[in-house]
Design a protein around this motif. Structure first.
Motif, PDB file in Angstrom:
ATOM      1  N   LYS A 255     -18.241   9.928 -27.814  1.00  0.00           N
ATOM      2  CA  LYS A 255     -17.840   8.790 -27.598  1.00  0.00           C
ATOM      3  C   LYS A 255     -16.233   8.835 -27.382  1.00  0.00           C
ATOM      4  N   ASN A 256     -15.891   9.230 -26.572  1.00  0.00           N
ATOM      5  CA  ASN A 256     -14.525   9.440 -25.953  1.00  0.00           C
ATOM      6  C   ASN A 256     -13.832   8.109 -26.029  1.00  0.00           C
ATOM      7  N   SER A 383     -23.124   0.021 -32.334  1.00  0.00           N
ATOM      8  CA  SER A 383     -22.914   0.241 -30.693  1.00  0.00           C
ATOM      9  C   SER A 383     -21.802   1.084 -30.574  1.00  0.00           C
ATOM     10  N   TYR A 384     -20.885   1.046 -31.559  1.00  0.00           N
ATOM     11  CA  TYR A 384     -19.641   1.858 -31.634  1.00  0.00           C
ATOM     12  C   TYR A 384     -19.810   3.414 -32.134  1.00  0.00           C
ATOM     13  N   LYS A 385     -20.716   3.338 -32.831  1.00  0.00           N
ATOM     14  CA  LYS A 385     -20.708   4.525 -33.635  1.00  0.00           C
ATOM     15  C   LYS A 385     -21.663   5.636 -32.750  1.00  0.00           C
ATOM     16  N   GLU A 410     -11.719  10.079 -36.962  1.00  0.00           N
ATOM     17  CA  GLU A 410     -12.721   9.910 -37.677  1.00  0.00           C
ATOM     18  C   GLU A 410     -14.099   9.557 -37.402  1.00  0.00           C
ATOM     19  N   HIS A 411     -14.483   9.576 -36.025  1.00  0.00           N
ATOM     20  CA  HIS A 411     -15.625   9.135 -35.358  1.00  0.00           C
ATOM     21  C   HIS A 411     -16.410  10.630 -35.494  1.00  0.00           C
ATOM     22  N   VAL A 434      -4.760  14.738 -33.381  1.00  0.00           N
ATOM     23  CA  VAL A 434      -5.954  14.123 -33.235  1.00  0.00           C
ATOM     24  C   VAL A 434      -7.076  15.287 -33.422  1.00  0.00           C
ATOM     25  N   ASN A 435      -8.053  14.628 -34.259  1.00  0.00           N
ATOM     26  CA  ASN A 435      -9.302  15.637 -34.494  1.00  0.00           C
ATOM     27  C   ASN A 435     -10.337  15.733 -33.384  1.00  0.00           C
TER      28      ASN A 435
END
Length: 502
Positions: A255-256, A383-385, A410-411, A434-435
């Protein structure tokens, strides 16, 4: 009707090494919605036969000097370039992506083949003279033996070549299980490898569904498996393969996010995002389906520019040279994407552009979806996750840089991310903190070049090695370290103790 069969030791069904399938899958033309071919599913007995042929051929291939193995890769590269148009048209006819995009699919795979041509250098070991009294130490990388790759429908040329190029160049025999949705190009690649001079049994193609995946994961003679697909299946493949004692790399979903700073060039950002979000109908793990403008002023300005840009996108059949993207791969996937759009509406996101119900004149039965745009998406929405994997772009507004940084970090997925800015400090800070596994700075789809490597973090990647580049060489080989001494003929007590380097 055309029938696509397995490719075992240079033979398709009905020829040496082939068999007649009893189970089949339908291969559609996504532009028309019609079945254009059937693919015969291989059996466990077929896999056993392929592994036996691979085991017979692999030792001699591994013993072939790396330069001669590289020459086969050079020959294959030449054949790929000569057959580019035919391969692209065949790929587009089964996947649905436009021909220009299909050429890009092949080209990115070809670049890994070019890297694999340099395998003599990549396989060089290390050497230390005089590590101890009369003792030298050196290392070498050796092939694993028989290995396998399980590849997805969205890149039927690129991802197989990402896997079998380095694996074969390193001296392994490779069994490929491509997606049953668009299997013709992988078979054609195996035929071209044989034409390039690869011995029979070193690259074989078997088709199937979960039954074949499980058979590969459970087969005791297959030493390593590489996989690309959804995260749930990637996790399953990783666990089952590791439990069977294999080396496994399993790349999952994504989910870029694209972070848009207030100082970004919005006209360039809109061009980049439209290509990254909607190209190939969004069926890419490196697509950019979430854009994160920092500040409401940036968000409002970006939205205002996105709406006409999306309206100008042309959706067409795969052979339409003016189309920006084509249909999705099949009817089930079309329904899945449209269900996610409805989920977004039900969750309270603002549907600014609705791509559902799109019909292409003359191709009303094709699997087309128009581009969709959501605004005011929030992080608690399913729908975002989750990964939608279609032509859907979501705007998630962030009040400041720190919030924007946290969203991808955090995604659950950590495949790729991009930041659009003119501020070097902000870009450097973002890249460092950024992770996420792959970062683009003013680059919307940060797929690394072939001599680096590809791999995501968190639920986007399971295993310790990335795809291709030197990471690929490490994955497809095992290291052996030799400590040697040539005594002068005398013997002493040192023969009875562990040698030291002091």
């Amino acid at each position: 009707m055309r029938q696509i069969e397995q490719f075992i030791a240079g033979g398709a069904a009905g020829s040496a090494g082939g068999s007649v399938s009893e189970r089949f899958g339908d291969v559609f033309n996504p532009s028309t919605g019609q079945i254009q071919a059937r693919v015969g599913f291989s059996t466990v007995a077929d896999l056993d036969r392929a592994v036996t042929k691979a085991q017979a051929a692999q030792p001699a291939w591994a013993a072939t000097n790396p330069q001669r193995r590289a020459r086969v890769m050079f020959n294959f590269k030449t054949l790929l370039e000569a057959n580019m148009q035919d391969l692209a048209e065949l790929l587009a006819s089964e996947h649905g992506k436009v021909v220009a995009d299909a050429k890009g699919d092949i080209q990115r795979g070809l670049e890994v083949i070019e890297f694999s041509c340099g395998v003599p250098h990549a396989l060089k070991g290390e050497y230390t003279t005089g590590a101890g009294p009369g003792i030298d130490v050196y290392s070498m990388r050796q092939a694993l033996g028989v290995v396998a790759g399980i590849t997805p429908f969205n890149f039927p040329a690129m991802i197989p070549m990402w896997m079998f190029g380095p694996a074969i160049a390193c001296g392994n025999a490779f069994i490929l299980k491509p997606s049953e949705r668009d299997p013709s190009v992988p078979v054609r690649l195996a035929e071209l490898m044989l034409e390039a001079g690869l011995p029979e049994g070193i690259l074989q193609v078997l088709h199937g569904d979960k039954e074949m995946v499980d058979a590969i994961l459970d087969h005791p003679a297959i030493a390593a498996v590489s996989f690309v697909g959804s995260s749930d299946i990637a996790h399953y493949v990783y666990r089952r393969g590791v439990d069977a004692g294999k080396r496994v790399q399993a790349m999952g979903g994504a989910k870029n996010h694209g972070i848009v700073m207030p100082d970004a060039d919005l006209d360039q950002v809109v061009d980049d995002i439209c290509g990254a979000a909607f190209g190939s109908a969004g069926e890419r793990c490196m697509a950019l389906p979430v854009v994160v403008p920092v500040g409401d002023k940036t968000a409002d300005a970006l939205r205002e520019k996105l709406i006409p840009a999306i309206a100008a996108l042309r959706v067409g059949v795969s052979t339409d040279s003016d189309a920006h993207y084509g249909p999705v791969v099949n009817a089930a996937h079309k329904q899945r994407v449209e269900n996610w759009i409805q989920t977004g509406v039900d969750e309270g996101a603002e549907l600014v552009v609705d791509g559902r119900g799109f019909k292409l004149q003359g191709h009303e039965e094709g699997f087309f979806i128009g581009p969709s745009l959501f605004d005011r998406v929030t992080t608690d929405m399913e729908s975002y996750k989750e990964e939608i994997f279609g032509p859907v772009l979501q705007i998630v507004r962030a009040p400041d840089f720190e919030t924007a940084l946290r969203l991808p970090s955090e995604h659950q997925y950590g495949n790729g991310v991009a930041i659009f800015t003119r501020n070097g400090h902000a870009a450097r800070e973002f890249a460092a903190r950024v992770n996420v596994g792959m970062v683009g700075i003013n680059v919307p789809i940060p797929v690394p070049v072939a001599y680096h490597s590809f791999g995501g973090w968190k639920r986007s990647g399971f295993g310790d090695h990335n795809q291709y580049g030197m990471e690929g060489v490490r994955f497809w080989t095992k290291m052996k370290t030799i400590t040697q001494r040539w005594p002068d003929g005398g013997a002493g007590d040192s023969a009875f103790i562990i040698p030291t380097m002091g």
